[in-house]
Design a protein around this motif. Sequence first.
Motif, PDB file in Angstrom:
ATOM      1  N   ASP A 290      -7.989   2.619   3.478  1.00  0.00           N
ATOM      2  CA  ASP A 290      -7.350   2.406   4.776  1.00  0.00           C
ATOM      3  C   ASP A 290      -7.153   3.714   5.520  1.00  0.00           C
ATOM      4  OD1 ASP A 290      -6.349  -0.466   5.351  1.00  0.00           O
ATOM      5  OD2 ASP A 290      -5.977  -0.203   3.207  1.00  0.00           O
ATOM      6  N   LYS A 291      -6.903   3.564   6.829  1.00  0.00           N
ATOM      7  CA  LYS A 291      -6.616   4.718   7.693  1.00  0.00           C
ATOM      8  C   LYS A 291      -5.164   4.704   8.166  1.00  0.00           C
ATOM      9  CE  LYS A 291     -10.368   3.906  10.339  1.00  0.00           C
ATOM     10  NZ  LYS A 291     -11.276   4.051  11.483  1.00  0.00           N
ATOM     11  N   GLU A 292      -4.537   3.541   8.153  1.00  0.00           N
ATOM     12  CA  GLU A 292      -3.186   3.407   8.672  1.00  0.00           C
ATOM     13  C   GLU A 292      -2.233   2.926   7.580  1.00  0.00           C
ATOM     14  OE1 GLU A 292      -3.117   0.988  12.159  1.00  0.00           O
ATOM     15  OE2 GLU A 292      -4.871   1.996  13.008  1.00  0.00           O
ATOM     16  N   ALA A 293      -1.147   3.674   7.367  1.00  0.00           N
ATOM     17  CA  ALA A 293      -0.198   3.366   6.303  1.00  0.00           C
ATOM     18  C   ALA A 293       0.426   1.984   6.473  1.00  0.00           C
ATOM     19  CB  ALA A 293       0.881   4.441   6.238  1.00  0.00           C
TER      20      ALA A 293
ATOM     21  N   ILE B 254      -0.855  -4.832   0.911  1.00  0.00           N
ATOM     22  CA  ILE B 254      -0.355  -4.834  -0.470  1.00  0.00           C
ATOM     23  C   ILE B 254       0.671  -5.946  -0.636  1.00  0.00           C
ATOM     24  CG2 ILE B 254       1.021  -3.547  -2.154  1.00  0.00           C
ATOM     25  CD1 ILE B 254      -0.297  -0.978  -1.004  1.00  0.00           C
ATOM     26  N   ALA B 255       1.609  -6.032   0.306  1.00  0.00           N
ATOM     27  CA  ALA B 255       2.643  -7.060   0.240  1.00  0.00           C
ATOM     28  C   ALA B 255       2.047  -8.459   0.390  1.00  0.00           C
ATOM     29  CB  ALA B 255       3.696  -6.805   1.309  1.00  0.00           C
ATOM     30  N   LYS B 256       1.170  -8.633   1.367  1.00  0.00           N
ATOM     31  CA  LYS B 256       0.559  -9.941   1.627  1.00  0.00           C
ATOM     32  C   LYS B 256      -0.226 -10.447   0.423  1.00  0.00           C
ATOM     33  CE  LYS B 256      -2.838 -12.245   4.518  1.00  0.00           C
ATOM     34  NZ  LYS B 256      -4.053 -12.002   5.277  1.00  0.00           N
ATOM     35  N   ASP B 257      -0.972  -9.537  -0.214  1.00  0.00           N
ATOM     36  CA  ASP B 257      -1.797  -9.928  -1.358  1.00  0.00           C
ATOM     37  C   ASP B 257      -1.019  -9.974  -2.667  1.00  0.00           C
ATOM     38  OD1 ASP B 257      -3.918 -10.119   0.390  1.00  0.00           O
ATOM     39  OD2 ASP B 257      -4.779  -8.189  -0.145  1.00  0.00           O
ATOM     40  N   GLY B 258       0.233  -9.530  -2.654  1.00  0.00           N
ATOM     41  CA  GLY B 258       1.062  -9.574  -3.862  1.00  0.00           C
ATOM     42  C   GLY B 258       0.574  -8.640  -4.954  1.00  0.00           C
TER      43      GLY B 258
ATOM     44  N   TRP C  27       0.300  -3.797  -9.107  1.00  0.00           N
ATOM     45  CA  TRP C  27      -0.068  -2.584  -9.809  1.00  0.00           C
ATOM     46  C   TRP C  27      -0.020  -1.394  -8.857  1.00  0.00           C
ATOM     47  CZ3 TRP C  27      -3.098  -6.928  -9.246  1.00  0.00           C
ATOM     48  CH2 TRP C  27      -4.130  -6.851  -8.311  1.00  0.00           C
ATOM     49  N   THR C  28      -0.144  -0.197  -9.393  1.00  0.00           N
ATOM     50  CA  THR C  28      -0.063   1.031  -8.612  1.00  0.00           C
ATOM     51  C   THR C  28      -1.148   1.075  -7.552  1.00  0.00           C
ATOM     52  OG1 THR C  28       0.866   2.193 -10.506  1.00  0.00           O
ATOM     53  CG2 THR C  28      -0.108   3.555  -8.770  1.00  0.00           C
ATOM     54  N   GLN C  29      -0.762   1.432  -6.333  1.00  0.00           N
ATOM     55  CA  GLN C  29      -1.685   1.563  -5.212  1.00  0.00           C
ATOM     56  C   GLN C  29      -1.620   2.995  -4.689  1.00  0.00           C
ATOM     57  OE1 GLN C  29      -3.616  -1.088  -4.051  1.00  0.00           O
ATOM     58  NE2 GLN C  29      -2.779  -2.199  -5.775  1.00  0.00           N
ATOM     59  N   VAL C  30      -2.761   3.605  -4.437  1.00  0.00           N
ATOM     60  CA  VAL C  30      -2.799   4.959  -3.890  1.00  0.00           C
ATOM     61  C   VAL C  30      -3.780   5.028  -2.730  1.00  0.00           C
ATOM     62  CG1 VAL C  30      -2.185   6.053  -6.096  1.00  0.00           C
ATOM     63  CG2 VAL C  30      -4.586   5.761  -5.501  1.00  0.00           C
ATOM     64  N   SER C  31      -3.517   5.962  -1.825  1.00  0.00           N
ATOM     65  CA  SER C  31      -4.431   6.207  -0.725  1.00  0.00           C
ATOM     66  C   SER C  31      -4.064   7.520  -0.066  1.00  0.00           C
ATOM     67  CB  SER C  31      -4.375   5.095   0.323  1.00  0.00           C
ATOM     68  OG  SER C  31      -5.303   5.358   1.358  1.00  0.00           O
ATOM     69  N   ASN C  32      -5.053   8.237   0.382  1.00  0.00           N
ATOM     70  CA  ASN C  32      -4.852   9.424   1.201  1.00  0.00           C
ATOM     71  C   ASN C  32      -5.041   9.088   2.673  1.00  0.00           C
ATOM     72  OD1 ASN C  32      -4.428  11.729  -0.703  1.00  0.00           O
ATOM     73  ND2 ASN C  32      -6.309  10.888  -1.558  1.00  0.00           N
ATOM     74  N   LEU C  33      -5.265   7.778   2.951  1.00  0.00           N
ATOM     75  CA  LEU C  33      -5.459   7.279   4.317  1.00  0.00           C
ATOM     76  C   LEU C  33      -6.591   8.016   5.025  1.00  0.00           C
ATOM     77  CD1 LEU C  33      -1.711   6.865   5.257  1.00  0.00           C
ATOM     78  CD2 LEU C  33      -3.280   5.084   4.462  1.00  0.00           C
ATOM     79  N   LYS C  34      -7.666   8.259   4.272  1.00  0.00           N
ATOM     80  CA  LYS C  34      -8.804   9.008   4.817  1.00  0.00           C
ATOM     81  C   LYS C  34     -10.072   8.160   4.944  1.00  0.00           C
ATOM     82  CE  LYS C  34      -7.303  13.577   3.517  1.00  0.00           C
ATOM     83  NZ  LYS C  34      -7.682  14.825   2.903  1.00  0.00           N
TER      84      LYS C  34
END
Length: 80
Positions: free
Chosen positions: A9-12, A19-23, A26-33
């Motif tokens: 993704d690009k937007e936090a 993440i919330a919608k899909d339930g 587990w740990t989620q990470v992103s640098n939004l790049k």
Amino acid sequence: MNIIGVSLDKEAAAWKEAIAKDGLTWTQVSNLKYWDEPIAKQYNVESIPATFILDATGKVVAQNLRGPELRAKILELLAK
């Protein structure tokens, strides 16, 4: 065993909403790049979704498995 989701993704706000919608629990990470995500580059991700199963040493032992094949591989590795 750990599951980690890496987002392109690009937007936090949109990422966190998904993440919330899909339930996803587990740990989620992103640098939004987006496609410049360093982890995606490290594993040569060229399309999404992509899955990688790594052993305890970090070696990729399977990739891009879905559904029953993914489940079977995880069960196989857990049995070792």
